[in-house]
Design an enzyme around this catalytic site. Structure first.
Site, PDB file in Angstrom:
ATOM      1  CB  THR A   1      -0.998  -0.030   1.176  1.00 44.10           C
ATOM      2  OG1 THR A   1      -1.946   1.032   1.016  1.00 44.10           O
ATOM      3  CG2 THR A   1      -0.310   0.152   2.526  1.00 44.10           C
ATOM      4  CG  ASN A   2      -0.529   4.644  -1.313  1.00 40.60           C
ATOM      5  OD1 ASN A   2      -1.217   5.387  -0.623  1.00 40.60           O
ATOM      6  ND2 ASN A   2      -1.023   3.988  -2.346  1.00 40.60           N
ATOM      7  NE  ARG A   3       4.924   8.360   3.112  1.00 40.18           N
ATOM      8  CZ  ARG A   3       4.844   9.690   3.150  1.00 40.18           C
ATOM      9  NH1 ARG A   3       4.202  10.280   4.129  1.00 40.18           N
ATOM     10  NH2 ARG A   3       5.396  10.420   2.219  1.00 40.18           N
ATOM     11  CB  SER A   4      -3.322   7.601   0.435  1.00 38.59           C
ATOM     12  OG  SER A   4      -4.575   8.238   0.460  1.00 38.59           O
TER      13      SER A   4
ATOM     14  CB  ALA B   1      -2.503   7.091  -3.274  1.00 40.36           C
TER      15      ALA B   1
END
Ligand code: PMT
Length: 417
Positions: free
Chosen positions: A215-218, A282
């Site tokens: 995943t990512n930091r959104s 994101a």
């Protein structure tokens, strides 16, 4: 940033807050305080019973305005409650006891709240609070129905612990819900009324095995700010979102998903009824080629993971826009760390967007996770507007002005910023 910034739909609005005699009157203090800090002018009216729970001084200190607790005060040479009734944009009664609800339904006018309500054409928002038996009684239900038929809005009551110690339906809605409902009511005839806005939000999660994912930091903060703003402009709003760190705003429809593929499928499912699509998610560009059916075990050496491309959601929707005619307006975000404008322009064109907001996600206070964002807006016709560092709520409000103009096909000359 504590979230107490000016909210566009509340700015300069004259709100009457009627506080009646229930234990939840102490929560009305928070409602008054937050509405004031969000830019509204709040005049508090109290029944005699309410003053047994909270002192008028508390409200006047927080709102900077005189609290009305009797029928006979004069203002501008007029009876005060008549003046206030005519000036109000919204009349909130929180808590609304069974007694006051009955008076409002019957048109009685023997205290500052019922008299002002009777004289006012402002929309009425009730936050009932009472014992379960009183709420469920045919008398109260009949009065609430009468008021709803006349156009009153009702938030709550909620189930929970009541003043008596019993647990049941009758707790007043929490202050944030009352404020969100007030925003929705004030914005209901706004420039996006009758428009369906769909927003993608959050960082997609691409599973590797039953317990791990990429995943990512959104956080979803930008997307939820957009959702609340679109709602405040009068739109019907649907958010298609992966797991979020913030709640979905009140009055917004939610379609939870996890992966990019699920997000794409959910977007295509509702697309024929969507007027405006905003891509704030994101979305992972890649997913693991294979998802292990069991937890991947630790081994010696490295663990290569093959990734394959995910669908480009906005790209696919943009590609079919000309043929299908929907959505009417499409907005994207570009998360960049270099060559901001060139990269954003390329995305605007390749995804066939009307607008793109580029944020420098390597700058402090901007992009992922934080409450603020510094964006530049690019328009498909070459307009470029760098906006200062703003809260995400402010970015959302500014964007909605552009979206409303695009929806209504009006020129852009009067947009200001
Ligand atoms: O959620 P927050 O913590 O508040 O952070 C906000 C944010 C930084 C996530 C937000 O402001 C933002 O920039 N969102 C877009 C992030 C992104 O994926 O940008 P991108 O440049 O990779 O993609 C461009 C556009 O295409 C975006 O609108 C994106 O939603 C969309 N996209 C991207 C990839 C993909 N496979 N499908 C897409 O639809």
């Amino acid at each position: 940033m504590d979230g107490h910034q000016v909210i566009r739909v509340l700015r300069g609005k004259h709100i009457l807050l009627g506080v009646t005699g229930g234990i939840a009157a102490y929560k009305a203090v928070t409602v008054a305080s937050r509405l004031t800090q969000s830019g509204a002018v709040v005049d508090v009216l109290m029944t005699e019973a309410a003053q047994r729970f909270v002192a008028p001084l508390t409200f006047s200190a927080l709102t900077g305005r005189t609290v009305r607790s009797d029928l006979w005060s004069l203002g501008n040479g007029q009876i005060m409650h008549v003046t206030m009734a005519h000036e109000a944009d919204l009349f909130v009664v929180a808590p609304a006891t069974a007694n006051t609800i009955a008076k409002l339904a019957l048109g009685l006018a023997d205290d500052p709240i019922s008299a002002t309500a009777l004289a006012s054409k402002a929309p009425l928002l009730l936050a009932p609070a009472m014992e379960t038996g009183m709420w469920e009684s045919p008398a109260t239900q009949g009065h609430v129905q009468t008021l709803a038929d006349r156009g009153a809005f009702v938030v709550g009551p909620m189930a929970g612990r009541l003043a008596s110690g019993a647990v049941g339906l009758g707790r007043m809605a929490e202050p944030p819900q009352i404020i969100e409902m007030a925003r929705k009511v004030l914005g209901r005839n706004g420039s996006l009324a009758g428009v369906h806005v769909a927003i993608t939000a959050g960082g997609t999660q691409e599973p590797l095995d039953p317990v791990r994912f990429l995943t990512n930091r959104s956080s979803g903060k930008m997307g939820m700010a957009l959702a609340a703003s679109a709602r405040d402009f009068g739109a019907r709003v649907t958010v298609i979102h992966s797991p979020l760190q913030v709640p979905v705003p009140f009055g917004v429809e939610s379609i939870p998903v996890r992966t990019a593929v699920e997000m794409r499928d959910a977007a295509f499912d509702i697309l024929p009824e969507v007027d405006v699509l905003i891509g704030a998610a994101a979305v992972a560009d890649y997913q693991p080629a294979e998802v292990a059916p069991q937890k991947i075990k630790k081994k010696h050496g490295s663990l290569p993971i093959e990734l394959v491309r995910n669908p480009d959601i906005l790209g696919e929707i943009g590609a079919q826009r000309k043929a299908s005619g929907y959505p009417k307006v499409m907005v994207g975000f570009a998360a960049e760390t270099e060559d901001l404008l060139a990269n954003a322009k390329a995305k605007l064109e390749s995804k066939k967007l009307d607008l793109i907001l580029v944020n420098d996600v390597s700058a402090p206070h901007s992009g992922f996770g934080v409450d603020t964002n510094q964006v530049t807006l690019l328009d498909r016709w070459g307009d470029v507007r760098p906006w200062p560092l703003l809260t995400k709520d402010e970015v959302a409000d500014r964007l909605m002005v552009w979206v409303a103009r695009k929806v209504h096909g009006k020129g852009l000359a009067d947009l200001g910023d």
